[in-house]
Design a protein around this motif. Structure first.
Motif, short mmCIF file in Angstrom:
data_model
loop_
_atom_site.label_atom_id
_atom_site.label_comp_id
_atom_site.label_asym_id
_atom_site.label_seq_id
_atom_site.Cartn_x
_atom_site.Cartn_y
_atom_site.Cartn_z
N UNK A 192 -9.50 6.30 12.88
CA UNK A 192 -10.72 5.54 12.58
C UNK A 192 -10.92 5.37 11.08
N UNK A 193 -10.73 6.48 10.34
CA UNK A 193 -10.88 6.41 8.89
C UNK A 193 -9.83 5.48 8.29
N UNK A 194 -8.61 5.51 8.83
CA UNK A 194 -7.54 4.64 8.31
C UNK A 194 -7.90 3.18 8.51
N UNK A 195 -8.43 2.83 9.67
CA UNK A 195 -8.81 1.43 9.94
C UNK A 195 -9.88 0.98 8.96
N UNK A 196 -10.91 1.80 8.78
CA UNK A 196 -12.00 1.46 7.87
C UNK A 196 -11.52 1.38 6.43
N UNK A 197 -10.68 2.31 6.04
CA UNK A 197 -10.16 2.35 4.67
C UNK A 197 -9.30 1.13 4.38
N UNK A 198 -8.42 0.77 5.32
CA UNK A 198 -7.55 -0.38 5.11
C UNK A 198 -8.37 -1.67 5.05
N UNK A 199 -9.42 -1.74 5.88
CA UNK A 199 -10.30 -2.90 5.83
C UNK A 199 -10.96 -3.03 4.46
N UNK A 200 -11.42 -1.90 3.92
CA UNK A 200 -12.03 -1.90 2.59
C UNK A 200 -11.03 -2.30 1.52
N UNK A 201 -9.78 -1.86 1.68
CA UNK A 201 -8.76 -2.21 0.68
C UNK A 201 -8.40 -3.69 0.74
N UNK A 202 -8.47 -4.29 1.91
CA UNK A 202 -8.22 -5.73 2.01
C UNK A 202 -9.28 -6.49 1.21
N UNK A 203 -10.54 -6.07 1.34
CA UNK A 203 -11.63 -6.72 0.60
C UNK A 203 -11.42 -6.55 -0.90
N UNK A 204 -11.10 -5.33 -1.32
CA UNK A 204 -10.88 -5.08 -2.75
C UNK A 204 -9.70 -5.89 -3.28
N UNK A 205 -8.65 -6.00 -2.47
CA UNK A 205 -7.49 -6.80 -2.88
C UNK A 205 -7.90 -8.25 -3.08
N UNK A 206 -8.75 -8.76 -2.19
CA UNK A 206 -9.24 -10.12 -2.36
C UNK A 206 -10.01 -10.28 -3.66
N UNK A 207 -10.84 -9.30 -3.99
CA UNK A 207 -11.59 -9.35 -5.25
C UNK A 207 -10.64 -9.34 -6.46
N UNK A 208 -9.62 -8.50 -6.40
CA UNK A 208 -8.67 -8.41 -7.51
C UNK A 208 -7.88 -9.71 -7.66
#
Length: 419
Positions: A23-39
């Protein structure tokens, strides 16, 4: 309609039965996708005035700023002779950057063929593991110690806290070449062990913290306050002699490790003040004619004078605001009900770290990054059970994250746009 409701409930039940790590991995990867988009967006907006210039790619941003110093340290080591500016003052150099992250990235870089790739991978993995440990810090242990003041958040609240942490305004640190992500992992593991009264692994974690980035002296203060609180509460939670030995020994080890880098820098360079002079070199970017000697609390006092003077509010106003902020933070940690539910250990850590910053730091744009170690406060932010509140906090996190990435990476063209 009934089938739809049944399917929705089944999906929720299935999500909750997944292993925590998944569960934490799914949430973390989702957050990283958003951050990657920002970068990616920040890279596309980088222009002539930006530190990265036009045509910058996301890879340039990920290994920019202090990541360049970690890379330079890994390649060139630490200077035997301190570099000097044209005025004879100690210039910025590698001694300001601890060795664990730089050399660990170099070692893993032999596998990936790139120091930068390895550094980002370490940050990503350490960030995920830090999220997992953070969740464990907020959930009750299987068998709690008698009278132990641990937080005991329900599964949903702890999960939301992790979402806030993984999506926080400084969440870009989880995927750039900075040591923060790795330090948070060591720190959260150490706090979890103290919560559960398991001290053995701390003898390894304290040196890892101390040689990853500055801050282990705050952990020494935390252990001192923790030991005092355990002594006061010994009738509620028995304090055995073995625990006293561990707390005292670990506090002493934290102090030794906290000053060890200064000693090492002094021995290598032949200048006993090499480390502090190096750290003060960065302060001269804000203060002309800054003192060459470190004075406790001087940084924040000068910071209040500098910033409020720059804003035209007056130095006296700056000192009043600084004093009021210290009192306000103390009141928050002592009285605010959601913060109190975090447990004594996490509150003592937050107070210790903020006190440490007050003693040693000159407040400038890096203050946002340096506040990452008080991330356990996201647990308090997640406690109100209103969905509107939680979605609002998450939206504020994402807006803050974009604001920070835009200013530090897309722009980065003035003195307060430095991560």
């Amino acid at each position: 309609m009934a089938d739809g409701l049944l399917t929705e409930r089944t999906d929720k039940r299935h999500w909750r039965t997944l292993p925590v790590a998944v569960r934490i991995a799914v949430l973390y990867l989702g957050a990283r996708v958003v951050t990657t988009g920002f970068l990616l967006l920040a890279a596309s907006l980088s222009g002539v005035g930006s530190r990265f210039g036009p045509g910058a790619g996301i890879g340039d941003l990920m290994v920019g700023w202090d990541a360049q110093w970690y890379w330079f340290t890994a390649v060139n080591g630490y200077p035997v002779t301190l570099p000097l500016t044209g005025t004879g003052a100690v210039a910025e150099n590698q001694w300001a950057f601890m060795p664990v992250y730089a050399y660990l990235s170099a070692a893993l870089g032999t596998v990936f063929g790139s120091w930068g790739t390895a550094a980002v991978v370490i940050s990503l993995v350490a960030g995920y593991l830090a999220c997992l440990v953070f969740y464990r810090m907020l959930r009750p242990a299987g068998s709690q110690h008698p009278g132990g003041p641990q937080p005991a958040l329900d599964q949903q609240t702890a999960t939301w806290a992790v979402v806030f942490f993984a999506s926080a305004p400084l969440a870009a640190m989880f995927q750039v070449g900075y040591a923060e992500s790795l330090f948070l992992l060591w720190l959260f593991l150490a706090l979890l062990l103290v919560q559960r009264r398991r001290y053995g692994w701390l003898y390894l974690l304290v040196p890892l913290m101390g040689f990853t980035r500055p801050g282990v002296l705050a952990f020494a203060l935390f252990l001192g306050l923790f030991g005092i609180s355990r002594w006061i509460r010994r009738r509620v939670e028995p304090l055995r002699g073995r625990e006293i030995v561990h707390i005292v020994a670990l506090g002493g080890l934290s102090v030794v490790v906290g000053f060890a880098w200064q000693v090492i820098a002094g021995v290598v360079t032949g200048d006993t003040g090499a480390y502090l002079a190096t750290e003060l070199a960065w302060r001269r970017n804000w203060l002309t004619g800054a003192d060459s000697a470190f004075v406790p609390f001087d940084g924040f006092l000068r910071g209040a004078a500098f910033w409020f003077g720059s804003w035209g509010w007056g130095v006296g106003t700056g000192y009043v605001v600084l004093a009021a902020s210290v009192i306000g933070v103390a009141a928050l940690l002592i009285f605010e009900p959601h913060v109190r539910r975090l447990g004594l250990e996490l509150r003592l850590w937050i107070a210790s770290y903020l006190g440490y910053l007050l003693v040693v730091f000159f407040p400038q744009s890096s203050i946002f990054r340096l506040l990452l170690p008080i991330s356990p406060l996201w647990g308090a932010a997640a406690m109100p059970r209103s969905l509107i509140w939680r979605v609002g906090v998450l939206a504020a996190c994402l807006l803050g994250q974009w604001w920070w990435i835009y200013n530090m990476y897309a722009l980065g063209n003035t003195y307060w746009q430095i991560p």
